[in-house]
Design an enzyme around this catalytic site. Structure first.
Site, mmCIF file in Angstrom:
data_model
loop_
_atom_site.group_PDB
_atom_site.id
_atom_site.type_symbol
_atom_site.label_atom_id
_atom_site.label_comp_id
_atom_site.label_asym_id
_atom_site.label_seq_id
_atom_site.Cartn_x
_atom_site.Cartn_y
_atom_site.Cartn_z
ATOM 1 N N CYS A 141 11.817 -5.180 -2.746
ATOM 2 C CA CYS A 141 13.154 -4.944 -2.245
ATOM 3 C C CYS A 141 13.769 -6.322 -2.032
ATOM 4 O O CYS A 141 13.065 -7.327 -2.040
ATOM 5 C CB CYS A 141 13.100 -4.149 -0.947
ATOM 6 N N CYS A 173 14.824 -0.699 -3.842
ATOM 7 C CA CYS A 173 16.246 -0.848 -3.520
ATOM 8 C C CYS A 173 16.993 -1.182 -4.800
ATOM 9 O O CYS A 173 16.442 -1.788 -5.716
ATOM 10 C CB CYS A 173 16.480 -1.885 -2.430
ATOM 11 N N CYS A 207 13.618 -10.207 -12.346
ATOM 12 C CA CYS A 207 12.316 -10.336 -11.687
ATOM 13 C C CYS A 207 11.493 -11.416 -12.370
ATOM 14 O O CYS A 207 11.697 -11.707 -13.547
ATOM 15 C CB CYS A 207 11.540 -9.019 -11.752
#
Length: 180
Positions: free
Chosen positions: A17, A93, A101
């Site tokens: 998140c 989220c 990422c």
């Protein structure tokens, strides 16, 4: 007697998140308890808040889940060469799902299990706690469905489809940015 080719292995799971202060922490705790030793749970954030939300910890305690030893940490801790290799990475989220990422060692299976941010709820203490309880229940349902999957025996396509479907279950938030 010979041992099986692959003994029952423990799968590493990372919940992501943005702030790593509420949803991802709760998911880590839930899987740690409900994973029945089949999973090792971790959590991290792209922009960690540096502290775990006290309401998240209170809800975990209320439902008899581990609430000790958690810290808000950066996802870079899990992208380095000394980090445990993840088998699964779940974003919980919508902001984290839309961010770039790190490249995870081992090419884990990923899925988006977005849940509305309980920490964003404004109102009375009771309304705030109710939002955390709702998030806890949605996460617990997803994790129960995940833990029930025969992970080791499913082919990648079936597993990916199952993980995606779990992310669409009750309580799923809608990504704010539909451009991918």
């Amino acid at each position: 007697m010979s041992e099986p080719a692959q003994p029952n292995r423990v799968f590493n799971v990372l919940f992501l998140c943005t702030g790593n202060s509420a949803r991802s922490i709760m998911a880590e705790s839930i899987l740690a308890k409900d994973g029945a030793g089949r999973f090792r749970a971790f959590s991290a954030g792209s922009q960690p808040k540096g502290a775990v939300n006290p309401i998240a910890l209170a809800v975990l305690q209320d439902f008899d889940y581990p609430a000790e030893g958690f810290r808000s940490k950066n996802w870079d801790e899990f992208a380095g060469p000394d980090a445990p290799v993840m088998d699964f990475v779940f974003t919980v989220c919508d902001n984290a799902a839309g961010e770039a990422c790190p490249v995870w060692p081992g090419q884990p299976m990923t899925a988006h299990w977005g849940i509305e941010d309980p920490a964003a709820v404004e109102g009375t203490d009771i309304q705030k706690k109710a939002a955390f309880i709702a998030a806890f229940r949605h996460l617990k349902n997803r994790i129960a469905a995940f833990a029930a999957l025969p992970v080791a025996s499913l082919d990648k396509a079936s597993l990916r489809a199952s993980l995606t479907e779990i992310g669409r279950s009750e309580g799923a938030s809608s990504p704010r940015n539909s451009a991918a």
